[in-house]
Motif scaffolding. Structure first.
Motif, PDB file in Angstrom:
ATOM      1  N   ASP A 496     -57.329 -13.000  21.749  1.00 40.88           N
ATOM      2  CA  ASP A 496     -58.226 -14.030  22.101  1.00 40.88           C
ATOM      3  C   ASP A 496     -57.897 -15.300  22.821  1.00 40.88           C
ATOM      4  N   ILE A 497     -56.532 -15.755  22.541  1.00 45.27           N
ATOM      5  CA  ILE A 497     -56.163 -16.723  23.482  1.00 45.27           C
ATOM      6  C   ILE A 497     -55.915 -16.216  24.825  1.00 45.27           C
ATOM      7  N   VAL A 498     -55.439 -14.955  24.882  1.00 46.55           N
ATOM      8  CA  VAL A 498     -55.052 -14.627  26.474  1.00 46.55           C
ATOM      9  C   VAL A 498     -56.418 -14.422  27.198  1.00 46.55           C
ATOM     10  N   VAL A 499     -57.391 -13.615  26.495  1.00 45.71           N
ATOM     11  CA  VAL A 499     -58.722 -13.669  27.263  1.00 45.71           C
ATOM     12  C   VAL A 499     -59.518 -14.850  27.252  1.00 45.71           C
ATOM     13  N   GLU A 500     -59.341 -15.845  26.649  1.00 46.66           N
ATOM     14  CA  GLU A 500     -59.882 -17.107  26.887  1.00 46.66           C
ATOM     15  C   GLU A 500     -59.279 -17.779  28.128  1.00 46.66           C
ATOM     16  N   LYS A 501     -58.030 -17.458  28.366  1.00 43.08           N
ATOM     17  CA  LYS A 501     -57.437 -18.040  29.446  1.00 43.08           C
ATOM     18  C   LYS A 501     -57.567 -17.473  30.723  1.00 43.08           C
ATOM     19  N   TYR A 502     -57.610 -16.193  30.674  1.00 42.24           N
ATOM     20  CA  TYR A 502     -57.818 -15.264  31.977  1.00 42.24           C
ATOM     21  C   TYR A 502     -59.102 -14.674  32.235  1.00 42.24           C
ATOM     22  N   GLY A 503     -59.811 -14.517  31.030  1.00 43.47           N
ATOM     23  CA  GLY A 503     -61.044 -13.791  30.950  1.00 43.47           C
ATOM     24  C   GLY A 503     -60.958 -12.383  30.857  1.00 43.47           C
ATOM     25  N   TYR A 504     -59.556 -11.732  30.936  1.00 44.24           N
ATOM     26  CA  TYR A 504     -59.139 -10.501  30.527  1.00 44.24           C
ATOM     27  C   TYR A 504     -57.733 -10.562  30.017  1.00 44.24           C
ATOM     28  N   ILE A 505     -56.970  -9.238  29.744  1.00 47.54           N
ATOM     29  CA  ILE A 505     -55.802  -9.080  29.448  1.00 47.54           C
ATOM     30  C   ILE A 505     -54.851  -8.584  30.531  1.00 47.54           C
ATOM     31  N   PRO A 506     -54.088  -9.405  31.128  1.00 51.55           N
ATOM     32  CA  PRO A 506     -53.273  -8.909  32.499  1.00 51.55           C
ATOM     33  C   PRO A 506     -52.270  -8.117  31.924  1.00 51.55           C
ATOM     34  N   ASN A 507     -51.778  -7.190  32.798  1.00 48.60           N
ATOM     35  CA  ASN A 507     -50.733  -6.321  32.818  1.00 48.60           C
ATOM     36  C   ASN A 507     -49.478  -7.091  32.853  1.00 48.60           C
ATOM     37  N   GLU A 509     -46.553  -9.462  32.006  1.00 45.19           N
ATOM     38  CA  GLU A 509     -46.123  -9.975  30.683  1.00 45.19           C
ATOM     39  C   GLU A 509     -45.908 -11.388  30.806  1.00 45.19           C
ATOM     40  N   GLU A 510     -45.355 -11.899  32.059  1.00 47.83           N
ATOM     41  CA  GLU A 510     -45.343 -13.346  32.179  1.00 47.83           C
ATOM     42  C   GLU A 510     -46.585 -14.102  31.962  1.00 47.83           C
ATOM     43  N   LYS A 511     -47.740 -13.489  32.642  1.00 45.37           N
ATOM     44  CA  LYS A 511     -48.880 -14.342  32.304  1.00 45.37           C
ATOM     45  C   LYS A 511     -49.113 -14.294  30.887  1.00 45.37           C
ATOM     46  N   ILE A 512     -48.885 -13.453  30.156  1.00 40.91           N
ATOM     47  CA  ILE A 512     -49.204 -13.535  28.529  1.00 40.91           C
ATOM     48  C   ILE A 512     -48.077 -14.675  28.078  1.00 40.91           C
ATOM     49  N   ARG A 513     -46.851 -14.614  28.513  1.00 42.03           N
ATOM     50  CA  ARG A 513     -46.058 -15.624  27.694  1.00 42.03           C
ATOM     51  C   ARG A 513     -46.486 -16.924  28.182  1.00 42.03           C
ATOM     52  N   GLU A 514     -47.006 -17.129  29.423  1.00 37.85           N
ATOM     53  CA  GLU A 514     -47.766 -18.356  29.788  1.00 37.85           C
ATOM     54  C   GLU A 514     -48.761 -18.845  28.899  1.00 37.85           C
ATOM     55  N   ALA A 515     -49.630 -17.851  28.555  1.00 37.56           N
ATOM     56  CA  ALA A 515     -50.892 -18.169  27.651  1.00 37.56           C
ATOM     57  C   ALA A 515     -50.237 -18.471  26.481  1.00 37.56           C
ATOM     58  N   LEU A 516     -49.527 -17.935  25.873  1.00 40.13           N
ATOM     59  CA  LEU A 516     -48.804 -17.965  24.311  1.00 40.13           C
ATOM     60  C   LEU A 516     -47.645 -19.003  24.288  1.00 40.13           C
ATOM     61  N   LYS A 517     -47.518 -19.924  25.375  1.00 44.14           N
ATOM     62  CA  LYS A 517     -46.236 -20.410  25.105  1.00 44.14           C
ATOM     63  C   LYS A 517     -46.504 -21.898  23.999  1.00 44.14           C
ATOM     64  N   ASP A 518     -47.850 -22.001  24.186  1.00 43.36           N
ATOM     65  CA  ASP A 518     -48.011 -23.375  23.225  1.00 43.36           C
ATOM     66  C   ASP A 518     -48.382 -22.884  21.752  1.00 43.36           C
ATOM     67  N   TYR A 519     -48.110 -21.561  21.614  1.00 45.58           N
ATOM     68  CA  TYR A 519     -48.396 -20.923  20.198  1.00 45.58           C
ATOM     69  C   TYR A 519     -47.156 -20.558  19.444  1.00 45.58           C
ATOM     70  N   GLU A 520     -46.027 -20.796  20.220  1.00 45.86           N
ATOM     71  CA  GLU A 520     -44.693 -20.542  19.513  1.00 45.86           C
ATOM     72  C   GLU A 520     -44.399 -21.269  18.244  1.00 45.86           C
ATOM     73  N   GLY A 521     -44.270 -20.177  17.187  1.00 42.93           N
ATOM     74  CA  GLY A 521     -43.875 -20.653  15.678  1.00 42.93           C
ATOM     75  C   GLY A 521     -45.142 -21.375  15.031  1.00 42.93           C
ATOM     76  N   GLN A 522     -46.455 -21.184  15.573  1.00 48.26           N
ATOM     77  CA  GLN A 522     -47.728 -21.888  15.193  1.00 48.26           C
ATOM     78  C   GLN A 522     -48.956 -20.696  14.686  1.00 48.26           C
ATOM     79  N   ASN A 523     -48.928 -20.764  13.602  1.00 52.17           N
ATOM     80  CA  ASN A 523     -50.206 -19.751  13.058  1.00 52.17           C
ATOM     81  C   ASN A 523     -50.305 -18.583  13.363  1.00 52.17           C
ATOM     82  N   LEU A 524     -50.167 -18.026  14.585  1.00 53.97           N
ATOM     83  CA  LEU A 524     -50.446 -16.639  14.909  1.00 53.97           C
ATOM     84  C   LEU A 524     -49.349 -15.908  15.508  1.00 53.97           C
TER      85      LEU A 524
END
Length: 750
Positions: A496-507, A509-524
């Motif tokens: 959901d975090i990735v889709v919220e940022k880009y509107g889709y799930i990119p192939n 991996e760096e983009k996914i890392r960028e979307a999730l960097k603020d969630y490291e060690g937190q909640n999900l």
């Protein structure tokens, strides 16, 4: 052997009494160390996969508990508010949030006040402004914050996981203090519920139920003893060793670190009910021997020697029935077995050691006061009661098969009830209906779709892999699409975090890392990105037990058939799923504990008596008592719970005692050449069994005063089990003995 022991006990009774008093003092110190426990994890076995996943869930995701605060317009009195969107209500909610966020254990809060601060940068000044902002929100988001009629809203308070009952109690009370310190407008009710609120209420009720049920059982037992012994002093004689035994047991629990939980909270009332039986039998036999002209020392020795045989057998079979609970994988039942065995052992020991000393002391004092001593006329040894048992004995001697036919008809009725029994293990179901916490939770489920949380733990080399994220997104959507079936109303994942940022799930991996960097060690996401959570929110625990199992089974099947890349593992976790695991284990344990308990008791009976026919007469009522008890549970709608998982084993251990007392007296009379041993046995032992059964059942029925439904059901079930076992013993044991030995009244050994 027992006669030698009896002589030693009588001769050194003062020394034994002093030792018991010393142990009593030590036990009083131990009672101060008793602690209460309601943590669901303590009820499950260590090493179970569900526990391991749950611990991973706790450690890796900084898991937390949630306190739900329900703010509700609950009346329509004049000059009060009628809509939760009233600025006064929102102001009070905001003030409460600010107070809560100052607590070191509060990690986050969510409420409608946050929406206004995000949209307006301030709180609304008019109700129209408040309505306008909420109307701007998507209907789905709005429905998670306020009820459709705008009379209810919730504040979700996330707190760090509380490790023990003392800390949890402190958290609950401090949150409640903050609620009380905020002035909400008239007509508004604020109730704290959720995991913390319900667990606190259970802890509170555990303590009050322990004190209340012990006091009531003591009064009930004392009242019965006063009736049967006709004297306050005489009534205290069998009660004295019981007080010693119960105190020593509770003290030992404190010293050994055994907690008081949903099961062991019943220990006080249970021991008062069961333990009095030992003192009653010793006291009755002693008075019976005194009536025959024996001296007080001789009567005490005879009581210990003769009654001791039956008491030893009864104690061993009872312990055998309880010991079967050690074979369970549930730690709660281990604690219950330990406390029951320890308590009954101490009650039996004190009955044999303390009772003769108290009887002899009482007689010496009465002689000095009155100049003489009169052997007491016990109500159970005379009058209508004795005549009733003599008539029963005569009836069984003449028509044993008629009585067995009546037993068969009773068994048919309860046999049907056996097919109606269910199980229930969810903690929220242990809190009485009508409690504010439960009623508030019902409001949350009806107005907001429920706030129960179920997690899917995903393990992989790196959860940021685009293929895995896409699989998570697909799985999440498949589950939410079945909301009509699985009661899910919301979900959350890294997809959901990735889709919220880009509107889709990119192939990429760096983009996914960028979307999730603020969630490291937190909640999900775990700190090393080897694990992530898919969180589902809905109404899972508020449904019927069958629907609850269906929903959990749905999720288990869903993760088994989910389409994920190779090497990825999925498992369910969270408090809700632990309840389901406990439910499955409880169903398994019921059959195993009952089977082994029955086998243990049968072996003890065969070893002690070495007579197959006598053993059959003893154990048949045990089987019937257990069967009738389960049937009773099914007929009145009492489910098996964690506490009641061992109830059959307990009934088996207790129920055989009554047949044992009758059979032992029958053999004794038969060895003396009595031509009517059945009549004499029923006439003399029957009243004593009735007194013991009434006091035992009285102790169990005291649990009806407990507010926790599971304790209430436990007491009712055990009390019925006692009466069922006694009735079966009165009707079946003498009838079988008459059939087996009626034509051979001599002193044979078959």
């Amino acid at each position: 052997m027992l006669r030698k022991v009896a002589k030693i006990i009588v001769k050194y009774r003062v020394a034994f009494a002093l030792i018991s008093i010393f142990m009593l003092v030590v036990s009083i110190y131990g009672i101060q160390n008793l602690r209460f426990e309601s943590d669901l994890r303590s009820m499950l076995p260590e090493g179970h996969p569900a526990i391991e996943d749950y611990n991973t869930f706790q450690n890796e995701f900084q898991s937390s508990d949630s306190a739900l605060i329900v703010v509700k317009v609950d009346s329509i009195e004049p000059r009060g508010v009628y809509d939760i969107r009233d600025p006064q209500v929102i102001q009070a909610i905001y003030e409460l949030e600010q107070r809560l966020r100052q607590r070191e254990y509060v990690t986050d809060t969510i409420s409608i006040a946050d929406v206004y601060m995000q949209v307006l940068g301030r709180l609304p000044e008019t109700e129209e402004e408040a309505k306008f902002v909420l109307n701007m929100l998507p209907a789905e988001t709005r429905s998670q914050l306020v009820s459709r009629d705008y009379t209810t809203t919730i504040i979700v308070v996330t707190v760090s996981r509380e490790k023990n009952s003392k800390t949890l109690t402190r958290v609950y009370k401090e949150i409640q203090a903050d609620i009380n310190d905020v002035k909400f407008p008239k007509n508004v009710e604020v109730v704290q519920t959720g995991n913390i609120g319900i667990t606190y209420r259970i802890l509170e009720l555990l303590q009050s139920d322990l004190n209340k049920t012990m006091a009531i059982s003591f009064v009930l037992v004392l009242g019965l003893l006063l009736y049967f012994y006709r004297s306050p002093v005489k009534a205290l004689i069998p009660l004295t060793p019981l007080v010693f035994g119960v105190t020593m047991t509770l003290g030992a629990m404190g010293l050994l670190g055994i907690p008081l939980d949903i099961a062991t909270t019943t220990i006080g009332a249970m021991l008062i009910g069961m333990g009095i039986d030992y003192g009653v039998h010793v006291t009755n036999r002693c008075y019976e021997e005194r009536k025959r002209g024996k001296s007080i020392e001789e009567a005490a020795e005879e009581a210990i020697a003769e009654t001791g045989k039956a008491l030893l057998g009864a104690a061993l079979t009872t312990v055998a029935g309880f010991a079967a609970m050690y074979l369970s994988s549930l730690p709660m039942l281990h604690n219950l077995a330990t406390t029951l065995i320890l308590g009954l052992g101490l009650a039996a020991l004190n009955a044999v050691v303390i009772t003769p000393a108290v009887i002899i002391l009482e007689e010496d004092v009465m002689k000095r006061l009155k100049g003489h001593y009169e052997v007491p006329e016990i109500r159970s040894h005379s009058g209508i009661l004795r005549e009733a048992f003599r008539s029963l004995g005569e009836g069984i001697r003449r028509r044993p098969f008629t009585f067995l036919g009546a037993v068969f008809l009773i068994t048919l009725v309860f046999g049907y009830g056996v097919t109606q029994v269910t199980t229930e293990v969810r903690l929220e179901k242990f809190v009485p209906k009508g409690m504010p916490e439960i009623e508030a939770l019902k409001d949350v489920r009806s107005d907001f779709g429920g706030q129960d949380e179920l997690y899917v733990l995903v393990k992989a080399d790196d959860v940021r892999d685009p293929t895995l994220v896409r699989s998570i997104y697909r799985f999440e959507n498949e589950i939410t699409a079945d909301s009509y079936y699985n009661n899910v109303f919301d979900s959350e994942s890294i997809a959901d975090i990735v889709v919220e940022k880009y509107g889709y799930i990119p192939n990429d991996e760096e983009k996914i890392r960028e979307a999730l960097k603020d969630y490291e060690g937190q909640n999900l996401v775990s700190p090393d990105y080897s694990m992530t959570l898919i969180k589902f929110t809905g109404d899972f625990g508020g449904v019927s037990i069958n629907d609850f199992r269906r929903i959990m089974s749905y999720f288990e099947d869903a993760i088994k058939t989910a389409d994920f890349p190779p090497g990825v593992s999925l498992s369910l976790t969270g408090d809700i799923y632990l309840n389901y695991v406990l439910d499955s284990l409880t169903n398994e344990e019921i059959n195993r504990i009952s089977a082994y308990g029955t086998i243990f008791v049968i072996l003890i009976v065969l070893i002690l008596f070495k007579r197959p026919k006598v053993s059959i007469a003893m154990i048949t009522p045990m089987f019937l008592g257990a069967l009738w008890t389960v049937g009773f549970m099914g007929l009145v709608g009492i489910p098996f719970t964690q506490t009641l998982a061992g109830v059959i084993s307990m009934i088996v251990g207790l129920g055989v005692d009554y047949g044992m007392h009758l059979s032992h007296r029958f053999l004794e009379e038969r060895e003396k050449g009595n031509p009517r041993p059945i009549v004499t046995s029923v006439e003399n032992v029957g009243p004593g069994i009735l007194v013991g059964a009434l006091t035992t059942a009285g102790g169990f029925l005291a649990l009806l005063a407990g507010e926790l439904p599971t304790i209430h059901d436990f007491g009712l079930t055990l009390a019925f089990g006692i009466f069922a076992s006694v009735l079966a013993s009165y009707l079946v044991t003498p009838a079988l003995l008459q059939i087996f030995y009626g034509k051979d009244p001599g002193g044979g050994s078959r």
